[in-house]
Design an enzyme around this catalytic site. Structure first.
Site, PDB file in Angstrom:
ATOM      1  N   HIS A   1      57.838  -3.697  30.816  1.00  9.37           N
ATOM      2  CA  HIS A   1      57.632  -4.249  32.182  1.00  9.37           C
ATOM      3  C   HIS A   1      56.995  -5.529  31.908  1.00  9.37           C
ATOM      4  O   HIS A   1      56.032  -5.865  31.169  1.00  9.37           O
ATOM      5  CB  HIS A   1      56.436  -3.134  32.559  1.00  9.37           C
ATOM      6  CG  HIS A   1      56.139  -3.491  34.042  1.00  9.37           C
ATOM      7  ND1 HIS A   1      56.686  -3.059  34.983  1.00  9.37           N
ATOM      8  CD2 HIS A   1      54.805  -4.199  34.643  1.00  9.37           C
ATOM      9  CE1 HIS A   1      55.999  -3.797  36.377  1.00  9.37           C
ATOM     10  NE2 HIS A   1      55.078  -4.503  35.862  1.00  9.37           N
TER      11      HIS A   1
ATOM     12  N   ASP B   1      50.849   5.396  44.819  1.00 17.72           N
ATOM     13  CA  ASP B   1      50.979   4.065  44.462  1.00 17.72           C
ATOM     14  C   ASP B   1      51.838   3.369  45.546  1.00 17.72           C
ATOM     15  O   ASP B   1      51.418   2.270  45.865  1.00 17.72           O
ATOM     16  CB  ASP B   1      51.519   3.809  43.064  1.00 17.72           C
ATOM     17  CG  ASP B   1      51.477   2.233  42.799  1.00 17.72           C
ATOM     18  OD1 ASP B   1      50.532   1.917  42.753  1.00 17.72           O
ATOM     19  OD2 ASP B   1      52.830   2.078  42.684  1.00 17.72           O
TER      20      ASP B   1
ATOM     21  N   ARG C   1      47.201  -2.339  49.779  1.00 17.70           N
ATOM     22  CA  ARG C   1      46.437  -3.566  49.207  1.00 17.70           C
ATOM     23  C   ARG C   1      47.098  -4.940  49.623  1.00 17.70           C
ATOM     24  O   ARG C   1      46.299  -5.943  49.705  1.00 17.70           O
ATOM     25  CB  ARG C   1      46.674  -3.313  47.597  1.00 17.70           C
ATOM     26  CG  ARG C   1      45.716  -2.072  47.228  1.00 17.70           C
ATOM     27  CD  ARG C   1      46.074  -1.825  45.551  1.00 17.70           C
ATOM     28  NE  ARG C   1      46.277  -2.868  44.643  1.00 17.70           N
ATOM     29  CZ  ARG C   1      47.159  -2.947  43.613  1.00 17.70           C
ATOM     30  NH1 ARG C   1      47.838  -2.190  43.638  1.00 17.70           N
ATOM     31  NH2 ARG C   1      47.098  -4.131  43.109  1.00 17.70           N
TER      32      ARG C   1
ATOM     33  N   SER D   1      48.540   0.991  39.010  1.00 12.65           N
ATOM     34  CA  SER D   1      49.861   0.929  39.915  1.00 12.65           C
ATOM     35  C   SER D   1      50.822   1.165  38.669  1.00 12.65           C
ATOM     36  O   SER D   1      51.781   1.648  38.997  1.00 12.65           O
ATOM     37  CB  SER D   1      49.590  -0.261  40.690  1.00 12.65           C
ATOM     38  OG  SER D   1      50.932  -0.483  41.184  1.00 12.65           O
TER      39      SER D   1
ATOM     40  N   LYS E   1      53.364   4.554  37.098  1.00 11.93           N
ATOM     41  CA  LYS E   1      54.964   4.664  37.264  1.00 11.93           C
ATOM     42  C   LYS E   1      55.408   4.758  35.842  1.00 11.93           C
ATOM     43  O   LYS E   1      56.413   5.539  35.800  1.00 11.93           O
ATOM     44  CB  LYS E   1      55.572   3.723  38.100  1.00 11.93           C
ATOM     45  CG  LYS E   1      55.114   3.653  39.565  1.00 11.93           C
ATOM     46  CD  LYS E   1      55.427   2.410  40.546  1.00 11.93           C
ATOM     47  CE  LYS E   1      54.533   1.106  40.012  1.00 11.93           C
ATOM     48  NZ  LYS E   1      54.407   0.247  41.000  1.00 11.93           N
TER      49      LYS E   1
HETATM   50  N1  URA Z   1      53.201  -4.392  40.192  1.00 15.30           N
HETATM   51  C1  URA Z   1      52.937  -3.186  40.478  1.00 15.30           C
HETATM   52  O1  URA Z   1      53.697  -2.101  40.257  1.00 15.30           O
HETATM   53  N2  URA Z   1      51.729  -2.992  40.815  1.00 15.30           N
HETATM   54  C2  URA Z   1      50.815  -3.930  41.036  1.00 15.30           C
HETATM   55  O2  URA Z   1      49.591  -3.527  41.528  1.00 15.30           O
HETATM   56  C3  URA Z   1      51.046  -5.202  40.892  1.00 15.30           C
HETATM   57  C4  URA Z   1      52.482  -5.395  40.325  1.00 15.30           C
END
Ligand code: URA
Length: 431
Positions: free
Chosen positions: A86, A165, A172, A187, A191
């Protein structure tokens, strides 16, 4: 039915610098997802978290509460180990494209659930959609089958993973609370843990083109995510990498696919190759695979074979010509000199304004739009040499793209030396 907690009590506890109990965390995340805690209450709580932080146990509890709001995938039935990567997002960051098939060619399955670009950073799905016929949406069964057959999948994350999320991220975004490190970490990791990967390598970007502008913030985010992954049984490591300058020589959808194919063919810009190999080696090590050098898999063509099969499995035609933009504007050096800086944010903004990105979710993007760099920092240029080419289908976009680049490109007198940071700044692993 009456609720076991009160949202105002939870907000007050965090506002006053306290820690939330496990029961409070579990309840507030679930109740917000059910619509019992209102958006304005969650906004206040998110701001209190941004200002007062959370400890390691609170962040872990929050992450798992978010995971429990949705489904979990399971790859344990696959014949090979899994590893995912990621990136926190940057300009010209096309690394997932060569990396996923490369790691698959080394014997590790790569389930990459990716997103679309928003703002100045590009999205992997938008890039791949410039390949004729390729489709981003796969069912869980299709994903599993492809992981078994090809070893690599890059597809859209379904709505079933951590729905809390999705809701919280949108909130947010409009309440100035995106930057809270506990909320970014939970967040991303909710995932990734729900996705079910066995190992995870995080590319945490630092610099003008990244979310995290300072090394200290990036290091704290990396540490928090590594701890979360490790505590949840996912072998997790992070690299802090430089995003002061764009990665490679292209920013834009089809332009980045072209550059990724160059890397898979054994060429490509040295920084893209270096980072692809560094991340591949970390993924193999985290998945417990030894004795394979990914550089050999680039050289012997097996990574390219995996790329072709990965595209074909999702309807893509790897031999179809990539789209190109209708109009091009070349920016030339006004005098002899050395390119000393090239600001990633300015290049990302220019690519976005040319049509490579979108301002609102759901808008179409131009496949051929973007910026092509002809010289990176450190290069000597002569007056009149091309510095970069701007591509778009709509020539009235050039002016605003050029404005974005005005402060981003600096040519100093010959003999000047650019202040270059290393590409991989630091490695963060579990204690
Ligand atoms: N990417 C995400 O999935 N969540 C965040 O809060 C910031 C970047």
């Amino acid at each position: 039915m009456s609720e076991p907690h009160d949202a105002v009590d939870v907000i007050r506890a965090k506002r006053d610098g306290g820690r939330l109990s496990d029961a409070q965390v579990d309840w507030v995340v679930d109740a917000y997802t059910r619509g019992v805690v209102a958006d304005e209450q969650m906004s206040a709580l998110a701001m209190a978290i941004l200002l007062n932080g959370m400890d390691r146990a609170e962040i872990a509890r929050w992450t798992h509460a978010m995971i429990r709001t949705g489904e979990r995938m399971d790859f344990s039935g696959l014949s090979r180990p899994t590893a995912d990567k990621h990136s926190t997002g940057g300009v010209g960051d096309k690394i997932t494209l060569p990396l996923a098939p490369l790691v698959a060619a080394c014997g590790v399955a790569v389930p990459q659930l990716s997103g679309r670009g928003l703002g100045h950073t590009g999205g992997t799905l938008d890039k791949l959609e410039s390949v004729r016929g390729w489709r981003a949406a796969l069912s869980n069964e299709e994903m599993l089958r492809q992981l078994d057959d090809v070893g690599a999948v890059i597809c859209a994350a379904g709505s079933g993973l951590a729905p809390a999320d999705k809701k919280l991220y949108a909130l947010r975004d409009v309440t100035g609370t995106v930057e809270a490190i506990p909320l970014i970490a939970s967040s991303i990791m909710s995932k990734k843990i729900a996705e079910g990967t066995g190992a995870l390598v995080l590319d945490v970007k630092v610099g003008s083109g990244a979310f995290m502008k300072t090394e200290d913030d990036a290091r704290e985010l990396a540490r928090t995510m590594v701890e979360l992954g490790t505590d949840s049984g996912v072998t997790t490591v992070a690299l802090l990498t430089n995003m002061q300058t764009p990665l490679g020589l292209t920013a834009g959808n089809a332009l980045e696919v072209r550059e990724s194919v160059e890397v898979l063919a054994g060429g490509g810009p040295p920084d893209v190759v270096e980072l692809t190999l560094a991340l591949a080696r970390e993924m193999l090590a985290a998945a417990g695979v030894t004795g394979v050098d990914p550089a050999d898999r680039l050289r012997d063509g097996s990574a390219m074979d995996a790329w072709r099969r990965m595209l074909q499995a999702q309807g893509g035609d790897p031999d179809a010509p990539l789209p190109t933009a209708r109009e091009t504007h070349v920016v030339r050096a006004e005098a002899d000199g050395v390119r000393t800086s090239l600001d990633a944010y300015g290049v990302g903004l220019a690519a976005w304004r040319l049509g490579a990105g979108r301002a609102r979710q759901g808008e179409p993007v131009q496949a051929g739009a973007g910026v092509e760099l002809h010289a990176k920092p450190g290069a000597t240029v002569r007056g009149g040499d091309p510095l970069m080419s701007l591509h778009t289908d709509e020539p009235d976009r050039f002016e605003r793209a050029l404005e974005a680049l005005q402060e981003s490109v600096f040519i100093a007198p010959e003999g000047s030396r650019p202040d270059l940071l290393p590409l991989v700044i630091e490695r963060v692993a579990a204690d």
